[in-house]
Design a protein around this motif. Structure first.
Motif, PDB file in Angstrom:
ATOM      1  N   SER A  26       0.780  -1.228   0.000  1.00 24.95           N
ATOM      2  CA  SER A  26       0.000   0.000   0.000  1.00 24.95           C
ATOM      3  C   SER A  26       0.811   1.277   0.000  1.00 24.95           C
ATOM      4  N   LEU A  27       2.033   1.270   0.503  1.00 26.89           N
ATOM      5  CA  LEU A  27       2.742   2.527   0.693  1.00 26.89           C
ATOM      6  C   LEU A  27       3.588   2.898  -0.510  1.00 26.89           C
ATOM      7  N   PRO A  28       3.680   4.186  -0.839  1.00 27.41           N
ATOM      8  CA  PRO A  28       4.580   4.615  -1.912  1.00 27.41           C
ATOM      9  C   PRO A  28       6.013   4.197  -1.645  1.00 27.41           C
ATOM     10  N   GLY A  29       6.448   4.235  -0.367  1.00 31.27           N
ATOM     11  CA  GLY A  29       7.813   3.805  -0.055  1.00 31.27           C
ATOM     12  C   GLY A  29       8.039   2.363  -0.424  1.00 31.27           C
ATOM     13  N   LEU A  30       7.011   1.534  -0.256  1.00 31.94           N
ATOM     14  CA  LEU A  30       7.148   0.130  -0.604  1.00 31.94           C
ATOM     15  C   LEU A  30       7.242  -0.051  -2.106  1.00 31.94           C
ATOM     16  N   LEU A  31       6.474   0.764  -2.858  1.00 34.25           N
ATOM     17  CA  LEU A  31       6.586   0.710  -4.320  1.00 34.25           C
ATOM     18  C   LEU A  31       7.977   1.108  -4.760  1.00 34.25           C
ATOM     19  N   ALA A  32       8.542   2.107  -4.070  1.00 33.77           N
ATOM     20  CA  ALA A  32       9.923   2.482  -4.397  1.00 33.77           C
ATOM     21  C   ALA A  32      10.867   1.333  -4.117  1.00 33.77           C
ATOM     22  N   GLY A  33      10.612   0.593  -3.022  1.00 32.88           N
ATOM     23  CA  GLY A  33      11.438  -0.573  -2.732  1.00 32.88           C
ATOM     24  C   GLY A  33      11.323  -1.621  -3.813  1.00 32.88           C
ATOM     25  N   LEU A  34      10.092  -1.815  -4.343  1.00 35.26           N
ATOM     26  CA  LEU A  34       9.899  -2.776  -5.424  1.00 35.26           C
ATOM     27  C   LEU A  34      10.704  -2.382  -6.647  1.00 35.26           C
ATOM     28  N   LEU A  35      10.621  -1.079  -7.030  1.00 32.49           N
ATOM     29  CA  LEU A  35      11.371  -0.623  -8.197  1.00 32.49           C
ATOM     30  C   LEU A  35      12.861  -0.796  -7.978  1.00 32.49           C
ATOM     31  N   ALA A  36      13.302  -0.514  -6.752  1.00 34.29           N
ATOM     32  CA  ALA A  36      14.722  -0.699  -6.464  1.00 34.29           C
ATOM     33  C   ALA A  36      15.117  -2.154  -6.603  1.00 34.29           C
ATOM     34  N   GLY A  37      14.265  -3.050  -6.102  1.00 35.72           N
ATOM     35  CA  GLY A  37      14.561  -4.469  -6.230  1.00 35.72           C
ATOM     36  C   GLY A  37      14.571  -4.929  -7.663  1.00 35.72           C
ATOM     37  N   LEU A  38      13.615  -4.389  -8.472  1.00 36.47           N
ATOM     38  CA  LEU A  38      13.594  -4.755  -9.883  1.00 36.47           C
ATOM     39  C   LEU A  38      14.856  -4.302 -10.585  1.00 36.47           C
ATOM     40  N   LEU A  39      15.317  -3.071 -10.265  1.00 36.22           N
ATOM     41  CA  LEU A  39      16.543  -2.578 -10.878  1.00 36.22           C
ATOM     42  C   LEU A  39      17.724  -3.453 -10.504  1.00 36.22           C
ATOM     43  N   ALA A  40      17.828  -3.775  -9.216  1.00 37.33           N
ATOM     44  CA  ALA A  40      18.923  -4.642  -8.792  1.00 37.33           C
ATOM     45  C   ALA A  40      18.831  -5.994  -9.470  1.00 37.33           C
ATOM     46  N   GLY A  41      17.593  -6.510  -9.605  1.00 42.05           N
ATOM     47  CA  GLY A  41      17.430  -7.798 -10.263  1.00 42.05           C
ATOM     48  C   GLY A  41      17.842  -7.758 -11.712  1.00 42.05           C
ATOM     49  N   LEU A 192       0.757  -5.633   3.545  1.00 42.92           N
ATOM     50  CA  LEU A 192       1.138  -6.202   2.253  1.00 42.92           C
ATOM     51  C   LEU A 192      -0.165  -6.523   1.529  1.00 42.92           C
ATOM     52  N   GLY A 193      -0.402  -5.874   0.402  1.00 43.83           N
ATOM     53  CA  GLY A 193      -1.679  -6.070  -0.265  1.00 43.83           C
ATOM     54  C   GLY A 193      -2.795  -5.453   0.547  1.00 43.83           C
ATOM     55  N   ARG A 194      -3.960  -6.100   0.539  1.00 47.54           N
ATOM     56  CA  ARG A 194      -5.139  -5.525   1.171  1.00 47.54           C
ATOM     57  C   ARG A 194      -5.350  -5.994   2.608  1.00 47.54           C
ATOM     58  N   ASP A 195      -4.838  -7.162   2.943  1.00 50.28           N
ATOM     59  CA  ASP A 195      -5.283  -7.733   4.212  1.00 50.28           C
ATOM     60  C   ASP A 195      -4.181  -8.372   5.048  1.00 50.28           C
ATOM     61  N   GLN A 196      -2.898  -8.187   4.704  1.00 52.04           N
ATOM     62  CA  GLN A 196      -1.838  -8.772   5.513  1.00 52.04           C
ATOM     63  C   GLN A 196      -1.075  -7.674   6.247  1.00 52.04           C
ATOM     64  N   PRO A 197      -1.338  -7.499   7.554  1.00 50.25           N
ATOM     65  CA  PRO A 197      -0.691  -6.404   8.290  1.00 50.25           C
ATOM     66  C   PRO A 197       0.789  -6.682   8.550  1.00 50.25           C
ATOM     67  N   VAL A 198       1.550  -5.617   8.596  1.00 52.32           N
ATOM     68  CA  VAL A 198       2.939  -5.658   9.046  1.00 52.32           C
ATOM     69  C   VAL A 198       3.154  -4.447   9.940  1.00 52.32           C
ATOM     70  N   VAL A 199       4.104  -4.556  10.844  1.00 47.05           N
ATOM     71  CA  VAL A 199       4.418  -3.476  11.784  1.00 47.05           C
ATOM     72  C   VAL A 199       5.938  -3.385  11.884  1.00 47.05           C
ATOM     73  N   TRP A 200       6.466  -2.171  11.929  1.00 51.46           N
ATOM     74  CA  TRP A 200       7.915  -2.016  12.107  1.00 51.46           C
ATOM     75  C   TRP A 200       8.234  -0.675  12.743  1.00 51.46           C
ATOM     76  N   THR A 201       9.433  -0.596  13.310  1.00 57.19           N
ATOM     77  CA  THR A 201       9.887   0.645  13.938  1.00 57.19           C
ATOM     78  C   THR A 201      11.207   1.080  13.306  1.00 57.19           C
ATOM     79  N   PHE A 343      11.154  -4.694   5.821  1.00 50.97           N
ATOM     80  CA  PHE A 343      10.121  -3.722   6.181  1.00 50.97           C
ATOM     81  C   PHE A 343       9.719  -2.942   4.940  1.00 50.97           C
ATOM     82  N   THR A 344       8.588  -2.249   5.029  1.00 55.21           N
ATOM     83  CA  THR A 344       7.998  -1.579   3.865  1.00 55.21           C
ATOM     84  C   THR A 344       8.555  -0.167   3.735  1.00 55.21           C
ATOM     85  N   TYR A 345       9.821  -0.106   3.473  1.00 63.50           N
ATOM     86  CA  TYR A 345      10.578   1.142   3.447  1.00 63.50           C
ATOM     87  C   TYR A 345      11.695   0.889   2.457  1.00 63.50           C
TER      88      TYR A 345
END
Length: 702
Positions: A26-41, A192-201, A343-345
């Motif tokens: 759900s978070l824009p930061g997580l989408l940025a993480g995805l793009l970063a992972g795709l680039l690294a991949g 993660l997605g619509r219904d899987q909660p995650v928590v981090w500090t 984490f989603t960052y």
């Protein structure tokens, strides 16, 4: 560097059956993480499918700082406040007991705080705790209630009697609420997605107080910490230290109990909860390092979101560990572990013994691991000295790429940091630490900090630089404690034997910008070859730089028809002339060929023909015997009376002796000189007058 090998064992388990697509987070930061992972991949795939040459890996400092700035974009608290906890309280132990609800998002907590009064008696204990947390009770360990007030972000607790210096204070604070975003992420409920909660500090630099009461300043490290977290069904918790307990209640909620027995700063205390897939590895210290430090079989734990694809990248940490141990010394927390928690960052955070990670770039893996030495083992005494964290971790990336030239390309990442550092604002020592944008400016504490270490390596030499890093990490006055810039300078000076006050003043504490060099040269034929005259001028002016003259050893590479000849000279004047004798006809002069200095780019050396307006300088005659052991005779010819200074300089640009310093009359002069007791090797004789400098090689025999 000698290549080393590691022995790795792995075991994989899963704490949930979800293979949720990261693209649905759900978070824009997580989408940025995805793009970063795709680039690294894609980069890794290029290497796997026939890419020629080493991999160009994304830089870890950029990932860390970019994600920092993205996370800060929605911070409601600007500027931040410094800690207002009791200065005469020394925290020694924290036990966080947390009950986390994700539906609704809510935190119920109790923190045991233990410490000692110091300096003066302690009647009222002040702790940092955000106003969003509602304090429900404060009690002594035996259950007696204590009076308290919670005004803004300060919790003040009246102690039953004044506690004299050296005596222990222990109490429990119960609280609840929804933590407010602060610091760089603080306490985040996500999904993660619509219904899987995650928590981090993520509590750096001022965020620990947002979710637990503490003395929230890096200078006060507790001797140990315990983090006990209860989470909803399907979630697993990673935290500092070792997992000492795990149990599931009848309602399916699970409690995870972690404990670390190493000193720790509040901003490094963390937990992350998610439907983790768990991979276990073992780093077995290579024989070459075991001979120096002793054997080690270190547990490595990876907590990854299912289907994320980050585990292969994280597993490369077992190849990074021996490189960093070779440079910095043994891993600081051998009795516990190292690991990664997803984490989603889109960046990373060096939580002690388990870094939080938003991607699997090798640069980020190296960067966060290096922080275990520089940031966690040795923590900045205050935030102005943040470069001791980020600059060191940034340069560690380059050290790793340098050690693995067949796998990764060093130059492209060096180019990024070198150029980024040239745009750094202000001094490296940060003055505005309450504005987190300023504090974590990637150009400053990351890139410029790393380049300062690169230049220090040039100034004091390879061996002294390595020993400086290892001595710093092993210093008993700093290890498991805190340090300021002056501490690192002290160690670098002790190891190298050099006075580095000018270096640290111009590059760290007072100076801004970098030197801008202008170079011109000419050549004159002599009976034995050619005399090359090189004029070097520093042209930087405010506001680009506030330093009138940067004092640095500089390398001049004289290109000749027979090949290049290098000489290192001390550049410590606004305008300076050097004369170098070479055997073959010179064709060009290259200034600082290895980019050992942070400077203007390019530096073009202009060739000058014999110019009538050029002032007449002195002429160097014979220098004999050469090679020599203890004596040297120098003959020169002066066009007018003037002071002359002759110094003996070693290959690192260090002045080993002043051989002559006095005025001489016009005309020919013969100077018999006594050499000091120096190790055998190649030295440079520097001859200087008020308007000219000349060098000549001297070989000292045993």
């Amino acid at each position: 560097m000698t290549m080393t090998t590691t022995t790795t064992s792995t075991r994989t388990t899963s704490s949930g059956g979800i293979a949720e697509s990261l693209a649905r987070r759900s978070l824009p930061g997580l989408l940025a993480g995805l793009l970063a992972g795709l680039l690294a991949g894609l980069l890794l795939a290029g290497a796997a499918f026939g890419q020629a040459g080493p991999l160009v890996a994304p830089d870890g400092a950029a990932a860390c700082a970019r994600a920092t700035r993205a996370a800060l974009a929605h911070r409601p608290h600007e500027p931040h406040r410094p800690s207002r906890a009791s200065p005469n309280f020394d925290a020694t132990y924290y036990h966080l007991t947390l009950d986390v609800s994700t539906d609704p998002a809510y935190l119920t907590g109790s923190t045991r705080v233990v410490g000692r009064a110091r300096g003066t008696p302690l009647d009222v204990l002040a702790l940092d705790l955000d106003a969003a947390m509602q304090v429900t009770a404060v009690r002594t360990p035996d259950g007696a209630p204590l009076a308290f007030t919670h005004d803004g972000d300060v919790l003040r607790i009246t102690l039953p009697a004044g506690v004299p210096p050296g005596e222990t204070v222990a109490l429990d604070v119960a609280y609840q609420g929804v933590p407010v975003q602060d610091g760089l992420g603080t306490f985040t409920f996500d999904a993660l997605g619509r219904d899987q909660p995650v928590v981090w500090t993520l509590s750096q630099p001022y965020g620990a107080r947002a979710w637990w009461p503490c003395k929230d300043h890096p200078s006060d490290k507790a001797d140990s910490v315990r983090v006990t977290v209860t989470v909803p069904p399907g979630l697993r918790v990673g935290s500092n230290g070792l997992l000492i307990g795990e149990h599931t209640d009848r309602d399916g909620r699970t409690t995870f109990d972690w404990r670390s027995r190493y000193p720790i700063a509040t901003y490094l205390v963390f937990f992350a909860a998610g439907p983790y897939e768990v991979l276990e590895q073992t780093y077995t210290r290579p024989d070459s390092l075991a001979a120096r430090y002793g054997p080690l079989a270190l547990p490595i734990l990876h907590y990854a979101y299912p289907g994320s694809g980050v585990l292969p990248g994280w597993q490369r940490v077992t190849d990074v560990l021996p490189v960093l141990e070779d440079w910095f010394g043994p891993y600081p927390f051998p009795e516990e572990k190292y690991g990664h928690a997803h984490f989603t960052y889109s960046g990373g955070m060096e939580h002690q013994t388990m870094s939080s990670m938003g991607s699997s770039w090798i640069g980020l893996v190296v960067h966060e691991l290096a922080h275990q030495w520089f940031g966690d083992l040795i923590t900045p005494a205050s935030w102005p000295h943040l470069w001791l964290n980020e600059g060191f971790a940034t340069y560690a990336e380059l050290l790793y790429y340098e050690a693995r030239p067949d796998a990764y390309a060093y130059e492209p990442i060096f180019d990024i940091y070198w150029n980024r550092a040239r745009h750094a604002p202000g001094t490296l020592l940060v003055t505005d630490t309450l504005n987190v944008y300023t504090l974590f400016d990637n150009r400053r504490v990351y890139a410029r900090g790393g380049m300062v270490l690169h230049m220090l390596r040039h100034v004091i030499g390879e061996d002294a630089f390595r020993r400086t890093l290892q001595t710093y990490a092993a210093d008993p006055a700093l290890r498991f404690g805190t340090a300021a810039t002056a501490d690192f300078q002290r160690i670098a000076e002790a190891v190298s034997g050099q006075d580095l006050s000018a270096f640290f003043r111009q590059w760290v504490t007072e100076g801004t910008g970098y030197p801008a060099y202008d170079v011109a040269w000419s050549a004159t034929a002599t009976p034995s070859g050619y005399e090359v005259t090189i004029d070097v001028a520093q042209t930087q002016t405010p506001p680009a730089s506030n330093v009138e003259v940067f004092t640095m050893p500089v390398t001049l590479s004289i290109q000749t028809e027979a090949g290049p000849e290098r000489v290192t000279v001390l550049n410590d004047r606004r305008t300076q002339r050097y004369t170098v004798s070479v055997a073959a006809r010179p064709t060009d002069v290259v200034f600082d060929p290895d980019r050992a200095l942070l400077r203007n780019d390019p530096v073009v050396a202009t060739r000058l023909d014999a110019t009538p307006g050029r002032p007449a300088g002195f002429r160097l005659g014979a220098v004999f015997p050469n090679p020599t052991r203890r004596t040297l005779t120098v003959r020169l010819d002066l066009p007018r009376p003037q002071p002359v200074r002759l110094t003996l300089v070693d290959a690192l640009g260090r002045t080993r002796a002043v051989l002559h310093e006095a005025a001489l009359p016009a005309g020919p002069a013969t100077l018999p000189l006594a050499l000091p007791a120096v190790p055998p090797g190649l030295y440079t004789l520097h001859l200087a007058t008020p308007d000219q400098a000349l060098t000549h090689p001297v070989v000292v025999l045993r």
